[in-house]
Design an enzyme around this catalytic site. Structure first.
Site, PDB file in Angstrom:
ATOM      1  N   SER A  44      21.461 -17.254  52.077  1.00  0.00           N
ATOM      2  CA  SER A  44      22.123 -18.351  51.195  1.00  0.00           C
ATOM      3  C   SER A  44      23.401 -18.720  51.525  1.00  0.00           C
ATOM      4  CB  SER A  44      22.034 -17.897  49.724  1.00  0.00           C
ATOM      5  OG  SER A  44      20.481 -17.722  49.372  1.00  0.00           O
ATOM      6  N   CYS A 152      18.494  -3.323  29.678  1.00  0.00           N
ATOM      7  CA  CYS A 152      18.311  -4.433  28.752  1.00  0.00           C
ATOM      8  C   CYS A 152      17.413  -3.894  27.603  1.00  0.00           C
ATOM      9  CB  CYS A 152      17.472  -5.593  29.161  1.00  0.00           C
ATOM     10  SG  CYS A 152      15.972  -5.229  30.407  1.00  0.00           S
ATOM     11  N   GLN A 179       8.363  -5.203  26.854  1.00  0.00           N
ATOM     12  CA  GLN A 179       9.209  -5.923  27.597  1.00  0.00           C
ATOM     13  C   GLN A 179       8.859  -6.981  28.242  1.00  0.00           C
ATOM     14  OE1 GLN A 179      11.162  -1.422  28.621  1.00  0.00           O
ATOM     15  NE2 GLN A 179      11.992  -3.290  29.887  1.00  0.00           N
ATOM     16  N   SER A 182      10.554 -11.783  32.159  1.00  0.00           N
ATOM     17  CA  SER A 182      11.921 -12.146  32.556  1.00  0.00           C
ATOM     18  C   SER A 182      12.579 -10.886  32.952  1.00  0.00           C
ATOM     19  CB  SER A 182      12.461 -13.117  31.602  1.00  0.00           C
ATOM     20  OG  SER A 182      12.755 -12.410  30.700  1.00  0.00           O
ATOM     21  N   GLU A 205      12.545   2.593  34.166  1.00  0.00           N
ATOM     22  CA  GLU A 205      12.927   2.263  32.854  1.00  0.00           C
ATOM     23  C   GLU A 205      12.787   3.335  31.864  1.00  0.00           C
ATOM     24  OE1 GLU A 205      13.863  -1.706  31.283  1.00  0.00           O
ATOM     25  OE2 GLU A 205      13.630  -0.769  33.143  1.00  0.00           O
ATOM     26  N   HIS A 245      12.740  -8.577  24.471  1.00  0.00           N
ATOM     27  CA  HIS A 245      12.329  -7.171  24.649  1.00  0.00           C
ATOM     28  C   HIS A 245      12.171  -6.746  23.266  1.00  0.00           C
ATOM     29  CE1 HIS A 245      12.735  -7.226  28.916  1.00  0.00           C
ATOM     30  NE2 HIS A 245      13.428  -6.143  28.843  1.00  0.00           N
ATOM     31  N   ASN A 330      16.479 -10.325  26.392  1.00  0.00           N
ATOM     32  CA  ASN A 330      17.008  -9.501  27.455  1.00  0.00           C
ATOM     33  C   ASN A 330      17.659  -9.970  28.476  1.00  0.00           C
ATOM     34  OD1 ASN A 330      13.872 -10.806  27.854  1.00  0.00           O
ATOM     35  ND2 ASN A 330      14.308 -10.145  29.796  1.00  0.00           N
TER      36      ASN A 330
END
Length: 358
Positions: A44, A152, A179, A182, A205, A245, A330
């Site tokens: 990028s 999150c 969750q 996104s 997680e 979430h 989240n």
């Protein structure tokens, strides 16, 4: 408290991804921070931001669209404050390089969260832990530093339990998360995997929740964090929800509260005093809903501009002491917004001095 006329130039690393874009949205028009640089991967770099990023939500700010994307190197980025939305696969080395070069890094990545000398902070919950930054600099010889925000899902749990832990002493937590997609970034989970489905596994997680919570709810002794004596069992699930979430909690305490006593504590909690009045701080930080069917991501994720935590269904638990449901956005509270609030608290407490305000 920082002067309203003080502004710091900031950069976003990993700016083309979903969390990087959230940083850009939330920093637009910010009264204290001026986004002057964006950085991303080599593929990028050199492009205008509008050409490098597939913009996902809302309107791309015109001032950012024409910025040239740089590489994630302190040799190319001049801003003294850096918000990192980098993937954990590359964040470790890059964030350390910026800290060594005298930059303050506000990180969303997991790499340094559990390091003994790195603050892991939710400002209302443990804003005093930011003082660990001075010890980090002394130990590592950095003129800059790294401050992390929590995972999150852990953010939801810690915000809900902090006032209860302070009042009654949490000892055990059983947490089941639901969750939003996104949380997996973009493009995230394939539609044929998640639509009409629940995926009962999110990599790393559950360990994050179980380890980060005890650091967040621990106490700062001047040079280290004494972890809270809490045992947590976490079950992490991905569900077909866009943002927000939700976590169902069963909690045991040293001093067993009634639901009424717990609700009184939650309603009256204001969090760390220094957070009050900060630009991104929600008021109140906790929103208590009395309806049997709240919180709900569709109806509650955006409360407090996405920064509030909504709590409901506080009731007796037949296995432990209490059970409740908590939910927050989240991407905002649990990611970009949390990092920005950390930076605001650093500014308000004079810990950005010498970093080159505009």
């Amino acid at each position: 408290m920082t002067s309203s006329s003080t502004r710091w130039p900031v950069a976003v690393l990993g700016a083309t991804g979903a969390v990087g874009q959230a940083f850009i949205r939330l920093l637009e028009g910010h009264p204290w921070f001026d986004l002057v640089e964006v950085a991303a991967s080599e593929r990028s770099a050199g492009k205008s931001y509008r050409d490098a990023a597939k913009w996902l939500e809302g309107v791309l700010p015109a001032a950012v669209a024409d910025l040239t994307v740089k590489t994630c190197s302190p040799d190319e980025i001049s801003a003294p404050i850096v918000f990192s939305a980098l993937d954990s696969g590359v964040a470790g080395e890059v964030e350390a390089a910026f800290a060594r070069a005298g930059r303050l890094v506000l990180s969303n990545a997991k790499n340094y969260r559990m390091a003994d000398d790195v603050p892991l902070v939710i400002p209302e919950v443990n804003g005093d832990h930011l003082a660990l930054l001075a010890h980090q600099r002394a130990v590592r010889g950095w003129s800059g530093g790294i401050v992390t925000n929590a995972n999150c899902a852990t953010t939801v749990i810690a915000a809900a339990l902090a006032p209860l832990h302070q009042a009654f002493g949490v000892t055990k937590v059983f947490a089941t998360t639901m969750q939003a997609v996104s949380g997996a970034g973009y493009p995230g989970v394939a539609s044929l995997d998640i639509l009409g489905n629940v995926i009962p596994y999110i990599g790393d997680e559950e360990p994050k929740i179980e380890t980060e919570l005890v650091k967040l709810l621990g106490t700062f002794d001047g040079t280290s964090i004494r972890h809270a004596d809490i045992v947590t069992s976490a079950h992490a699930n991905r569900v077909p929800v866009e943002h927000g979430h939700t976590v169902c909690l069963s909690v045991a305490f040293e001093r067993k509260p009634t639901p009424e006593q717990a609700l009184e504590v939650l309603r009256n909690w204001t969090g760390h005093d220094a957070v009050k009045g900060l630009p991104s701080a929600p008021e109140p930080a906790l929103i208590i809903r009395d309806e049997n069917d709240r919180p709900q991501p569709r109806r509650d994720a955006g409360r407090g501009n996405g920064m509030a935590t909504t709590i409901g269904r506080v009731r007796t638990d037949h296995l432990f002491d209490l059970r409740l449901v908590a939910m927050s956005h989240n991407v905002v509270r649990g990611a970009a917004g949390g990092s920005i609030l950390n930076a605001e608290l650093l500014a308000a407490t004079g810990q950005l001095s010498g970093l080159g305000a505009l």
